[in-house]
Design a protein around this motif. Structure first.
Motif, PDB file in Angstrom:
ATOM      1  N   ILE A  17      -4.653 -15.072  17.101  1.00  0.00           N
ATOM      2  CA  ILE A  17      -4.761 -13.648  17.439  1.00  0.00           C
ATOM      3  C   ILE A  17      -5.248 -13.477  18.871  1.00  0.00           C
ATOM      4  O   ILE A  17      -4.733 -12.644  19.630  1.00  0.00           O
ATOM      5  CB  ILE A  17      -5.710 -12.936  16.455  1.00  0.00           C
ATOM      6  CG1 ILE A  17      -5.085 -12.881  15.056  1.00  0.00           C
ATOM      7  CG2 ILE A  17      -6.049 -11.525  16.937  1.00  0.00           C
ATOM      8  CD1 ILE A  17      -6.033 -12.396  13.979  1.00  0.00           C
ATOM      9  N   GLN A  18      -6.233 -14.280  19.242  1.00  0.00           N
ATOM     10  CA  GLN A  18      -6.790 -14.192  20.595  1.00  0.00           C
ATOM     11  C   GLN A  18      -5.733 -14.512  21.640  1.00  0.00           C
ATOM     12  O   GLN A  18      -5.590 -13.784  22.639  1.00  0.00           O
ATOM     13  CB  GLN A  18      -7.970 -15.162  20.727  1.00  0.00           C
ATOM     14  CG  GLN A  18      -8.710 -15.078  22.042  1.00  0.00           C
ATOM     15  CD  GLN A  18      -9.784 -14.020  22.043  1.00  0.00           C
ATOM     16  OE1 GLN A  18      -9.608 -12.952  21.446  1.00  0.00           O
ATOM     17  NE2 GLN A  18     -10.900 -14.297  22.686  1.00  0.00           N
ATOM     18  N   VAL A  19      -4.991 -15.583  21.433  1.00  0.00           N
ATOM     19  CA  VAL A  19      -3.961 -15.999  22.395  1.00  0.00           C
ATOM     20  C   VAL A  19      -2.845 -14.965  22.473  1.00  0.00           C
ATOM     21  O   VAL A  19      -2.408 -14.565  23.563  1.00  0.00           O
ATOM     22  CB  VAL A  19      -3.395 -17.380  22.013  1.00  0.00           C
ATOM     23  CG1 VAL A  19      -2.191 -17.730  22.885  1.00  0.00           C
ATOM     24  CG2 VAL A  19      -4.465 -18.456  22.137  1.00  0.00           C
ATOM     25  N   ALA A  20      -2.372 -14.504  21.305  1.00  0.00           N
ATOM     26  CA  ALA A  20      -1.282 -13.522  21.273  1.00  0.00           C
ATOM     27  C   ALA A  20      -1.697 -12.218  21.935  1.00  0.00           C
ATOM     28  O   ALA A  20      -0.933 -11.631  22.719  1.00  0.00           O
ATOM     29  CB  ALA A  20      -0.857 -13.267  19.831  1.00  0.00           C
ATOM     30  N   SER A  21      -2.909 -11.761  21.657  1.00  0.00           N
ATOM     31  CA  SER A  21      -3.389 -10.503  22.233  1.00  0.00           C
ATOM     32  C   SER A  21      -3.508 -10.596  23.749  1.00  0.00           C
ATOM     33  O   SER A  21      -3.104  -9.675  24.474  1.00  0.00           O
ATOM     34  CB  SER A  21      -4.750 -10.139  21.623  1.00  0.00           C
ATOM     35  OG  SER A  21      -5.289  -8.988  22.235  1.00  0.00           O
TER      36      SER A  21
END
Length: 361
Positions: A307-311
């Motif tokens: 989630i962190q990377v995608a966001s």
């Protein structure tokens, strides 16, 4: 080995009849791996300190409490691997194919992790193996393990996906089962690897998951219990309880040295091998979905990173103050022991939910 050597003499020496019982040998595996960990632990730590010098590199963006850990040796997973492998070979039925498949994954993933840890130490940075090299190595091992499993398992069990909460229902995935099983094994391995970021954080959830799958493996391998519970009966999986028992004992022994403040870190050597082994056991026992529940803490850690990377890539903003999520709570002011113990509690709750699927059908 003890089973193969001593049980044939059970008619002449009644005591040897104990070796026919998986429960007895699982208990023996727990105690053996625990003792091995206690015995070799100090020697392994001293050796790691002598060859690693200043220990595992610590990322500069970590909290000051992490920077204080500089000099702590890594590759402590070697201690777990030695204890698990020796104990398993001592107590398991060596003719059981499934045990050898899980040992293949344990050793194979452990070697990939060892290479990653070794490069981190020799290059004196946190990069280690490239993500492509690490993924390629784990894929090769996982594909070999899945292929071996399918060759050893009769149809339609080999390609079936069991559904929790439903009796005797399994989806036949056909050849799609191969990539699915590979993803389960690799995903489990890397999820455990991401969780191993605080002293003792990953060790206890690993033991909890191993204990749960010791029970699951035993029940799946017993035709009476599996029929009563309405779960898939997979002949031969009961022996995996011995491996899981060895993992519980090795985890306990490692925790003695890994408890805060840690004398040694698990490193990728341990986390990749143990996570891969749990994934392989889930595939063999047909409880892949249950692994996602029992090991829900590992899933949460992995999802937080994705989630962190995608966001950040899509919006330029971060959802968490730092990923994996245990660092997010540290950034919010939770002390390391608070994060670790609360995450252990979450792991226990998720394990109970996962085990409930055995009966709620």
């Amino acid at each position: 080995m003890l089973y193969n050597l001593l049980y044939p003499w059970a008619d002449e020496f009644q005591l040897f009849n104990l070796f026919r019982y998986i429960t007895f040998r699982t208990g023996g595996a727990i105690l053996t791996s625990l003792v091995i960990s206690f015995v070799i632990g100090p020697h392994v730590i001293r050796w790691l300190k002598s060859v690693q010098g200043s220990g595992q590199p610590i990322r500069e963006q970590y909290l000051e409490t992490h920077l204080k850990k500089k000099g702590t040796p890594t590759m402590g997973g070697l201690m777990i691997m030695i204890a698990v492998i020796v104990s398993t070979l001592l107590w398991v039925d060596l003719t059981n194919t499934y045990t050898w498949i899980v040992l293949l994954v344990t050793v194979g993933f452990g070697l990939v992790g060892f290479g990653d840890d070794f490069l981190k130490l020799t290059k004196r940075n946190t990069a280690g193996l490239s993500s492509k090299a690490k993924m390629a190595g784990t894929i090769v091992v996982a594909v070999a393990a899945v292929g071996w499993y399918m060759a050893a398992t009769p149809s339609p069990l080999d390609t079936g996906l069991a559904l929790p909460f439903f009796k005797d229902i399994a989806l036949n995935l056909g050849w799609f089962f191969v990539p699915f099983a590979v993803v389960v094994i690799i995903g489990s391995s890397h999820a455990v690897n991401l969780t191993d970021g605080l002293d003792g954080l990953a060790t206890v959830p690993i033991m909890i998951a191993a204990a749960c799958f010791a029970l699951i493996a035993y029940l799946c391998g017993n035709v009476i219990f599996s029929n009563y519970l309405g779960i898939q009966h997979v002949p031969g999986t009961g022996e995996l309880a011995v491996f899981c028992g060895a993992l519980v004992g090795a985890g306990l022994g490692f925790l003695w040295f890994n408890a805060p403040p840690a004398m040694v870190f698990m490193g990728d050597t341990g986390s990749l091998s143990v996570g891969g082994a749990l994934g392989a056991i889930a595939v063999i026992t047909k409880h892949e979905i249950v692994l996602a529940i029992v090991g829900g803490l590992f899933v949460l850690e992995a999802l937080s990173v994705m989630i962190q990377v995608a966001s950040f890539k899509l919006t330029g903003k971060r959802v968490f103050r730092m990923a994996p999520i245990h660092h997010h709570f540290e950034k919010k002011g939770w002390s390391e022991p608070t994060v670790v113990i609360r995450f252990w509690i979450i792991a226990v709750i998720l394990a109970l939910v996962g085990l409930s699927t055995l009966k709620l059908r």
